[in-house]
Design a protein around this motif. Structure first.
Motif, short mmCIF file in Angstrom:
data_model
loop_
_atom_site.label_atom_id
_atom_site.label_comp_id
_atom_site.label_asym_id
_atom_site.label_seq_id
_atom_site.Cartn_x
_atom_site.Cartn_y
_atom_site.Cartn_z
N TYR A 1 -1.13 95.85 78.49
CA TYR A 1 -0.85 95.37 79.79
C TYR A 1 -2.05 94.31 80.37
CZ TYR A 1 -5.01 98.44 80.20
OH TYR A 1 -6.36 99.24 80.07
N GLU B 1 7.20 95.59 81.90
CA GLU B 1 7.64 96.23 83.07
C GLU B 1 8.85 96.16 83.47
OE1 GLU B 1 4.72 95.44 86.09
OE2 GLU B 1 5.67 93.60 86.59
N ARG C 1 -0.82 95.94 84.84
CA ARG C 1 0.42 96.01 85.00
C ARG C 1 1.16 95.92 83.73
NH1 ARG C 1 2.85 92.04 89.61
NH2 ARG C 1 4.72 92.46 88.59
#
Lengths: 119, 219
Positions: A108, B13, B9
């Motif tokens: 991430y 995604e 994030r």
């Protein structure tokens, strides 16, 4: 081999966040890469270099933080970081099977450092 | 002046969103979706040929075939009478959610019981891309060596089932079914393991029983 498409996703997210936060120029992007994510940090770095040669992210530093594998013992629940990914006896009870992964699968974007317009 | 903004994030995604929508679609239409993954040549297509033939009378099944090039596998699978659509990734090492959306739009999904997705042969990249499936199924052939679950931990960690194929070759290779199982269970204690030979048609009954149960659970 799929790191280029991952870098493209990172670039898309950084562009979106840049607009959202009114950043003037992005300086550094920090990405956390888990030991089991499937993405190779060196290949990510190379992909970043390739895809940011021109344009708004030219010269931006990609800071890759490698996150080690951390597990909870499948038998006694003791949390530990295995020294060897191939043989991971629990330091408390020596169980080697059935450990739960606590961290190490993630990939991430953690943070973005940027120049902001003077208020 | 410089400032740091915390983002957190997931890099994947966009694919995760697509996978979520696909999972919703499979749930609404009560279709069991399985994502088959292995290295090239482990026997994904052979397993499908057997399964589609043997369970023809029980289930309505379709296949999405992922390959870098050619439609050889789609033709092999279609020869069993099942519906098949080929997705060529043109060099891409995995299937992603958008490819599945496209494939579904050309398949007749009416009354379908099971949709098999045969991923691109690769033990690394496909593991990262969810496709909205109910289960991931990995296939390892005994000629590849029993250390593969140890070398490719993510693939076997996320799989509900590991099929150990080509057991008819066991007398000729140094492969321990027990060692392969132990490696896979290190990080996946619930994984179901079925030794099979698709070539000889042996050991497939436990796999078929697992499929039947998974199908019932989806209804």
């Amino acid at each position: 081999m799929h790191e280029l498409s991952l870098i493209q996703s990172i670039i898309d997210i950084v562009r979106e966040e840049r607009v959202k936060h009114g950043m003037e120029r992005v300086v550094r992007v920090r990405v956390v890469n888990g030991a089991l994510s499937g993405a190779v940090s060196d290949a990510l770095a190379f992909g970043w270099e390739c895809l940011t040669q021109d344009g708004e992210l030219k010269g931006v530093v990609l800071d890759i933080v490698d996150q080690p594998l951390k597990v909870a013992c499948g038998s006694c629940g003791r949390e530990f970081v295995p020294e060897d990914r191939h043989c991971m006896p629990c330091p408390a009870c020596e169980e080697i099977l059935g450990h739960d992964i606590l961290s190490g699968k993630e990939l991430y974007i953690d943070e973005i450092e940027a120049d902001t317009p003077e208020d | 002046m410089s400032k740091t903004v915390t983002i957190v994030r997931n890099v994947l995604e966009a694919n995760e969103r697509r996978a979520g929508k696909l999972a919703e679609y499979f749930a609404q239409n009560k279709i069991l979706c399985l994502n088959l993954m292995s290295s090239p040549g482990a026997g994904k297509t052979s397993l499908l040929e057997r399964t589609l033939t043997d369970l023809k009378g029980e289930f309505k099944m379709a296949v999405i075939e992922g390959d870098l090039q050619t439609d050889n596998d789609a033709r092999r699978v279609a020869a069993t009478g099942a519906q098949a659509v080929q997705v060529n990734t043109e060099g891409g090492c995995h299937l992603d959610g958008s490819m599945i959306e496209d494939a579904i739009s050309v398949l007749d999904m009416t009354g379908l019981d099971i949709l098999f997705i045969e991923n691109v042969g690769n033990l690394v990249c496909p593991a990262e891309f969810n496709l909205g499936e109910d289960h991931k199924v990995s296939i390892l052939s005994v000629a590849e060596g029993d250390d593969k679950p140890e070398k490719y931990p993510l693939m076997f960690h996320i799989s509900s089932v590991m099929l150990l194929n080509k057991t008819d070759l066991l007398p000729y290779v140094d492969f321990s079914l027990e060692a392969a199982a132990a490696h896979a269970r290190k990080l996946n204690k619930d994984i179901q393991i079925f030794p099979v030979s698709c070539r000889a048609g042996e050991g497939l009954t436990p796999w078929y029983d697992w499929l039947r149960q998974a199908r019932v659970a989806k209804k």
